[in-house]
Design a protein around this motif. Structure first.
Motif, mmCIF file in Angstrom:
data_model
loop_
_atom_site.group_PDB
_atom_site.id
_atom_site.type_symbol
_atom_site.label_atom_id
_atom_site.label_comp_id
_atom_site.label_asym_id
_atom_site.label_seq_id
_atom_site.Cartn_x
_atom_site.Cartn_y
_atom_site.Cartn_z
ATOM 1 N N THR A 11 0.828 -1.203 0.000
ATOM 2 C CA THR A 11 0.000 0.000 0.000
ATOM 3 C C THR A 11 0.864 1.255 0.000
ATOM 4 N N VAL A 12 1.869 1.263 0.894
ATOM 5 C CA VAL A 12 2.740 2.435 0.977
ATOM 6 C C VAL A 12 3.513 2.619 -0.330
ATOM 7 N N LEU A 13 3.961 1.501 -0.898
ATOM 8 C CA LEU A 13 4.744 1.570 -2.133
ATOM 9 C C LEU A 13 3.896 2.102 -3.288
ATOM 10 N N ILE A 14 2.655 1.660 -3.372
ATOM 11 C CA ILE A 14 1.772 2.157 -4.429
ATOM 12 C C ILE A 14 1.602 3.667 -4.286
ATOM 13 N N ALA A 15 1.421 4.117 -3.033
ATOM 14 C CA ALA A 15 1.249 5.552 -2.805
ATOM 15 C C ALA A 15 2.501 6.318 -3.222
ATOM 16 N N PHE A 16 3.665 5.765 -2.897
ATOM 17 C CA PHE A 16 4.937 6.406 -3.227
ATOM 18 C C PHE A 16 5.100 6.509 -4.744
ATOM 19 N N PHE A 17 4.885 5.394 -5.428
ATOM 20 C CA PHE A 17 4.997 5.405 -6.892
ATOM 21 C C PHE A 17 3.944 6.319 -7.520
ATOM 22 N N GLY A 18 2.803 6.436 -6.835
ATOM 23 C CA GLY A 18 1.689 7.205 -7.387
ATOM 24 C C GLY A 18 2.066 8.630 -7.737
ATOM 25 N N PHE A 19 3.117 9.162 -7.087
ATOM 26 C CA PHE A 19 3.513 10.543 -7.357
ATOM 27 C C PHE A 19 4.523 10.661 -8.487
ATOM 28 N N MET A 20 4.985 9.528 -9.014
ATOM 29 C CA MET A 20 6.054 9.606 -10.002
ATOM 30 C C MET A 20 5.607 9.132 -11.375
ATOM 31 N N VAL A 21 4.312 9.034 -11.597
ATOM 32 C CA VAL A 21 3.857 8.413 -12.841
ATOM 33 C C VAL A 21 2.871 9.278 -13.610
ATOM 34 N N TRP A 22 2.612 10.521 -13.129
ATOM 35 C CA TRP A 22 1.495 11.257 -13.710
ATOM 36 C C TRP A 22 1.644 11.473 -15.216
ATOM 37 N N ALA A 23 2.909 11.595 -15.677
ATOM 38 C CA ALA A 23 3.072 11.967 -17.084
ATOM 39 C C ALA A 23 2.726 10.831 -18.041
ATOM 40 N N HIS A 24 2.383 9.640 -17.494
ATOM 41 C CA HIS A 24 1.962 8.582 -18.423
ATOM 42 C C HIS A 24 0.593 8.892 -19.024
ATOM 43 N N HIS A 25 -0.072 9.911 -18.510
ATOM 44 C CA HIS A 25 -1.313 10.364 -19.151
ATOM 45 C C HIS A 25 -1.010 11.268 -20.341
ATOM 46 N N MET A 26 0.261 11.615 -20.506
ATOM 47 C CA MET A 26 0.630 12.661 -21.468
ATOM 48 C C MET A 26 1.740 12.208 -22.406
ATOM 49 N N PHE A 27 1.800 10.904 -22.680
ATOM 50 C CA PHE A 27 2.875 10.407 -23.547
ATOM 51 C C PHE A 27 2.855 11.061 -24.931
ATOM 52 N N THR A 28 1.663 11.465 -25.387
ATOM 53 C CA THR A 28 1.579 12.007 -26.738
ATOM 54 C C THR A 28 1.813 13.516 -26.782
#
Lengths: 620, 106
Positions: free
Chosen positions: A285-302
């Motif tokens: 759970t903690v790890l998912i939360a931690f990673f959750g802040f480092m992935v936002w730009a995958h909504h913007m690959f294009t």
């Protein structure tokens, strides 16, 4: 002050009680009603979308109205349905699971609810005041900036107000869980729902400020002539996308982590086993939360961030599959060898695992940046996020509804109707969204008002609409079940599911002070420990004493109402000077109420030891 | 009387502890003033920009940590949760600024 009331309070008294309540259990009911209402509204919008797309070149609704419906479906479901329903269960369950008498800040809790409700109402008033927002729930500039109606003004102000409420709620739950655990309830003895509530609250604390800033920019661009997102004036449209997703991606985990928590409770209870790999679950759970802040730009690959940025975000995104996989296997191992009862909540949990796994796999597919250029903005993405949000969050919320209904309302929902709900909804869900993967791969873009005949899209869309109708039938059965149970259901025992955690140790209905004496927690699954090693009742950790309770207050309602009126004034200020009256009146109401709150001492009241003794022994 | 002696020992202990704390406070305060002087000196003196900016940034970070740990007592027991939250928040904020400055505004 006497608290014992024998006669049944009238309608007016009940209404006033709920308008002023600061009791977390009643606020949970308010959240459930508010969130449930917006869930039905969002569902209605979804049905209109699917009916419009049932046939090629359909003219059921107009293009502008379709855009508004499509935008409001997303916005309503995420901000006004899923969030408050998550808060409903956090309010109803977390203080009881950690052995507390209330949340840390009862007044703020109530304020958070009313801010959410008034924000939601403000947003939906746009339907009647010139048109709803029409540029997608992500409100990308320049759609949001150049949209000619007031729709996005309502979006910015409405979400800003309800966002304040969410932020308050998040802070409240962090403080509650950190400080108010019963004696013996160490961090690693907390039930997983409480853990996920804590982590989700932390995510709220760090993610919502980004939304606040973004909405602030948008408000100023639209209403006060700023140019944050206007390239000709030196602004940058992409900043909105970044800010929105810096908030938006953690938001997805804010929603799904508590749903994971619900499933962890349900699976462990209905398998009659301790949760497998408890510490790994917490870690994941903690790890998912931690990673959750480092992935936002995958909504913007294009967007064109370049291959290096795309690769970093792609790999970080794929890494999230690891802790999520840990969770999936732990749920499976919890069930393995357990004595499983397929009651309705367990049915939803069992349906969740394959559904969410499919959503996770398509998630890894869209995380491949190069391939995402093909998937982007097609129905493949729509299918993916409905598999994780509906398959994860909505399944979790409905499982939680069935599981905790006896705790909140004292009655067990009808099992037979519950199973009908499940099968209609589950089959309908897969019928609706599984085919959309293929529609997406065939090139059907998302958010389009209509598709044309002769492109092989007819069959898929028709099947999808049939599935949506089945989901609607499932929801209607759930509503019927709720009404039927409320009208002539029988009061259940205090522990209908043979529960493992503290909330099931309390009498039904739960007394408004929760625990007469705070319980002593001897390990993970405290009630189960007492059932197997003790006499089935929790050992009190303190002598019977006076209980300090907060007073009800009408001020949260007034503060929220004030901000609501100001919000409407701000939106219509460019049209008419009359709006200044609303702005000032609203601010006077809001800040006047805050002033009263600040200067008036409200020290609460005590329930006296003698009264508690009269009521009979509670925890022994 | 025995009790009194006991409490005397306790007093002694706390006195020592406070003295030590005071010592650290004074040292940190002196170092912070020194840091500020160094930072000013670097700007006044005609040094390369690429030398001055990183040094000032490092000094600033150290000063913030001093402030938090010695003046705001983050080094004392029972502050684990606040410091965890502070550093998580700093992490989220730094990540955001880093990404926006490297991806968007170039």
């Amino acid at each position: 002050m006497s608290t014992a009331t024998v006669e049944k309070p009238g309608f007016g008294a009940t209404l006033w009680e709920y308008l002023t309540t600061v009791d977390h259990k009643k606020i949970a009911i308010l959240y459930l009603l508010g969130g449930g209402f917006f869930f039905l509204l969002g569902g209605l919008e979804a049905m209109l979308i699917r009916l419009q797309l049932m046939l090629p070149d359909n003219n059921l609704i107009g293009a502008q109205f379709y855009n508004e419906i499509m935008t409001m479906h997303g916005t309503t479901m995420i901000f006004l349905a899923a969030m408050p329903l998550i808060f409903a269960f956090m309010n109803a369950v977390v203080p009881l699971q950690i052995g507390a008498r209330d949340v840390a800040f009862p007044f703020l809790n109530s304020l958070g609810f009313w801010l959410f409700l008034f924000g939601g109402i403000l947003l939906n008033l746009s339907w009647f005041l010139g048109g709803a927002p029409d540029g997608g729930w992500t409100a990308y500039a320049p759609f949001s900036i150049w949209s000619s109606t007031h729709g996005f003004d309502f979006y910015a102000i409405g979400l800003q107000i309800s966002g304040f409420g969410t932020l308050m709620g998040g802070i409240n739950f962090i403080v509650t869980i950190v400080n108010m655990r019963a004696p013996g309830m160490t961090y690693m003895r907390m039930p997983l729902f409480t853990w996920t509530a804590l982590i989700a609250s932390v995510l709220i604390l760090f993610a919502f400020p980004a939304l606040t800033v973004g909405l602030f920019f948008m408000t100023f661009d639209r209403l006060f002539g700023a140019n944050f997102f206007v390239p000709e004036m030196g602004g940058n449209e992409i900043i909105w996308e970044h800010i929105f997703w810096i908030f938006g991606h953690p938001e997805v985990y804010i929603l799904v982590l508590p749903a994971f928590g619900v499933f962890s409770e349900v699976i462990s209870t209905f398998s009659k086993k301790r949760l497998f790999g408890y510490s790994a679950m917490v870690f994941a759970t903690v790890l998912i939360a931690f990673f959750g802040f480092m992935v936002w730009a995958h909504h913007m690959f294009t967007v064109g961030m370049g291959p290096i940025a795309n690769s970093i975000f792609a790999i970080a995104t794929m890494a999230i599959a690891v802790p999520t996989g840990i969770k999936i296997f732990n749920w499976l191992f919890t069930m393995w060898g357990g004595s499983i009862r397929f009651s309705t909540p367990m049915l939803w949990a069992a349906g969740f695992i394959p559904t969410f796994t499919i959503g996770g796999m398509t998630g890894v597919m869209v995380a491949v940046a190069a391939a995402d250029l093909q998937y982007h903005d097609t129905y493949f993405v729509v299918a993916h996020f409905h598999y994780v949000i509906v398959g994860g969050v909505v399944f979790g919320l409905i499982a939680g509804t069935h599981y905790w209904w006896p705790l909140i309302f004292g009655k067990v929902l009808n099992e037979k109707l519950g199973k009908w709900t499940f099968w209609f909804f589950f089959i309908g869900f897969h019928l609706t969204f599984f085919i959309q993967h293929f529609l997406g791969l065939m090139g059907m873009p998302r958010r389009y008002w209509k598709f044309l005949p002769g492109q092989d899209l007819e069959v898929g869309n028709f099947i999808s609409t049939v599935g949506a109708l089945l989901m609607a039938v499932g929801t209607i059965i759930l509503l019927y079940n709720i009404i039927k149970t409320s009208v002539n259901g029988e009061r259940s025992s205090q522990d209908p599911w043979d529960g493992r955690t503290l909330e099931w140790s309390l009498p039904n209905p739960t007394p408004h002070y929760n625990f007469k004496q705070l319980p002593l927690v001897r390990g993970l699954d405290p009630l189960w420990i007492e059932k197997t090693q003790g006499n089935g009742k929790l050992i009190p950790a303190e002598p019977l004493n006076d209980i300090h309770m907060p007073n009800n207050s009408f001020l949260p309602f007034m503060i929220s109402l004030g901000l609501f009126i100001t919000g409407i004034g701000v939106i219509f200020r460019p049209d008419s000077n009359v709006a200044y009256i609303a702005i000032i009146a609203g601010l006077v109401i809001a800040f006047g109420s805050m002033f009263i709150r600040s200067v008036k001492d409200d020290l609460g009241y005590h329930i006296h030891k003698e009264d508690l003794e009269e009521e009979g022994a509670g925890v022994e | 009387m025995a009790d009194n002696t006991n409490s005397n020992y306790q007093d002694q202990f706390f006195k020592e502890k406070h003295k030590e704390e005071m010592k650290y406070q004074v040292i940190t305060f002196a170092m912070m003033i020194a840091f500020t002087i160094i930072a000013f000196g670097l700007v006044v003196g005609d040094f390369s920009k690429y030398l001055v900016v990183p040094i000032i940034l490092v000094l600033a970070v150290v000063q913030v940590l001093f402030q938090l740990y010695y003046f705001m007592h983050l080094n004392q027991k029972g502050h684990e949760m606040p410091s965890l939250m502070i550093f998580s928040g700093v992490f989220a904020a730094v990540l955001t600024i880093l990404a926006l400055t490297t991806i968007t505004w170039i």
